[in-house]
Design a protein around this motif. Sequence first.
Motif, PDB file in Angstrom:
ATOM      1  N   MET A 296      48.070  44.282  33.955  1.00 19.11           N
ATOM      2  CA  MET A 296      48.048  43.086  33.308  1.00 19.11           C
ATOM      3  C   MET A 296      47.048  42.299  33.668  1.00 19.11           C
ATOM      4  N   LEU A 299      43.551  43.651  33.583  1.00 17.64           N
ATOM      5  CA  LEU A 299      43.013  43.829  32.032  1.00 17.64           C
ATOM      6  C   LEU A 299      42.810  42.376  31.526  1.00 17.64           C
ATOM      7  N   GLY A 300      43.636  41.679  31.871  1.00 17.23           N
ATOM      8  CA  GLY A 300      43.625  40.105  31.188  1.00 17.23           C
ATOM      9  C   GLY A 300      42.261  39.484  31.887  1.00 17.23           C
ATOM     10  N   ALA A 301      41.966  39.826  33.053  1.00 15.39           N
ATOM     11  CA  ALA A 301      40.803  39.300  33.675  1.00 15.39           C
ATOM     12  C   ALA A 301      39.397  39.787  32.859  1.00 15.39           C
ATOM     13  N   MET A 317      46.359  49.280  28.413  1.00 16.39           N
ATOM     14  CA  MET A 317      47.902  48.866  28.979  1.00 16.39           C
ATOM     15  C   MET A 317      48.710  49.730  28.698  1.00 16.39           C
TER      16      MET A 317
END
Lengths: 326, 326
Positions: A296, A299-301, A317
């Motif tokens: 998370m 991928l969030g970054a 994800m």
Amino acid sequence: MDITDTAQRIISGDRRALARAITLVESGRADHRMQAAELLGALPRDRQALRIGLSGTPGVGKSTFIESFGMMLTGQGLRVAVLAVDPSSARSGGSILGDKTRMDQLAREPKAFIRPSPSQTHLGGVARRTREAVALCEAAGFDVVLIETVGVGQSETVVAQMADLFLLLLAPAGGDELQGVKRGIMEMADVILINKADGDLKATATRTCADYAGALRLLRKRPQDPAGFPKAMMVSALEDTGLSAAWETMQELAGWRRENGFFDRTRAEQAQYWFEQDVRAALLAQLDGAQARADMARLGAEVAQGQTDPALAAQQMLASLGHTRQ
Amino acid sequence: MDITDTAQRIISGDRRALARAITLVESGRADHRMQAAELLGALPRDRQALRIGLSGTPGVGKSTFIESFGMMLTGQGLRVAVLAVDPSSARSGGSILGDKTRMDQLAREPKAFIRPSPSQTHLGGVARRTREAVALCEAAGFDVVLIETVGVGQSETVVAQMADLFLLLLAPAGGDELQGVKRGIMEMADVILINKADGDLKATATRTCADYAGALRLLRKRPQDPAGFPKAMMVSALEDTGLSAAWETMQELAGWRRENGFFDRTRAEQAQYWFEQDVRAALLAQLDGAQARADMARLGAEVAQGQTDPALAAQQMLASLGHTRQ
């Protein structure tokens, strides 16, 4: 843990077995959650305590009230459990009721059982665990389960979802403003207790009580309220006055709701609510593992840096969790 | 749908391809969601529109404002897309912006693109689809994307999560009360526009504007606001006055935020928010299938009747979904 044995011990009133079982339901470990569900499923469902939610901002004398009220109930031969939902414990690890010395008489009373709020990472976790602790106390044969919380709004809502009655404890206050009590909490309260109605504060308490009685009349009329409810009353935990009148009022309201079907209907709705919450929480708990958190974050970054679209990252994800999109 | 071909068509400004792509992102079907994510991932990420959220209760003249404001922008050579997040469409299937005839000039304008709110079963679904439609419009080269919503609170919060600027449109009103506008919406607004500042209402509009300017000064000072913001201004969509001043104000604020890093930072946070929402929604979507709904209903009824504990029923539900508890 031997589930059948533990269930038997809880039913027979073994306090250590109850305490261990509460520790089990408070655990976040997957195997503990499975055992907890098994244990809760193994307990008899024919014992019913009166579940009373209690809210009040710090300083209104919640501990003193619980001590006096609890001692009065145990004095009548009733068994009383005190639990807590503390949203601050979700952040700080600290907890209300953590210090049993604030209720030292009740803490030593054999008919009473006091348990501080579980520490969890979020309010939803605290709430679910407390709901399960209530079920354990009920199976253990307690007559009254008091669920304490602190007046900040969200935690009252979850306590109301596990209580048969909801009390709001207030201090006497001058002026006609309603002490900044959130409207939502006022609307939840079945009985408002103006505490500290003693000594110099007696006159102020009388005025405060009248103010709230007026506000309650304007605020709410629900089908599950008999005439005269919600009600505002004065108590003094210090001088032990008003407590038995308050208890009679609670019993009157609970009795009326039992007779008119609202008691069972509310419990049925609450049980369904917790079932649905529990399923949802378990599905979302797939994001709690170390690998999932790392994915998370990575991928969030990427999404934050504009390298990929949120929807595509979400698909990636889900794939990493072994899901295809439903 | 050929993803690469569709992406190319959208980039080249093919309106039919854009409309079809929006229909794709609005679909709840699993294969459509996968295609939508693929398409969004295939689009270039270097085009940036100014995303403007716009809220206002019914009757303040939102359609007339969008029509006049949109025509002014297209008159300056800008390409304008108008989307909507309508919480009522989640319930009724009806939608704001459904009737393009309310904006008949703008609807016929080649530089403009108007799309009504998607119908979904819940606001979260409407919001996610609209966020994706915004991304499609941006890739299609629109300079301004207006996201309209109606002033009820929750929908403003989700629109603010996809907008660079947030406008609140209000009607002139006598008295000093703030037209029942929720405090939370006031706090979101970067620019408050008092509409209908024309004819008989001009004087009232002036007073209303002063009232709100005063309220805004008390209400908010955020680091992402330059001096003088949030701002209250008067416009007349009917007489076409104040619209270019309002547009200059929006550009001034956006420019300041770009220079000071707030613009990109907010977009990064928003993208992360939508990524996380999307993952959570997909995990919970496991409960949407016919079999899952039937199981939830059956177990929920057992729980409501007191036959089983909510936690045990939840374990059974997870097992039926093929999960062991995490």
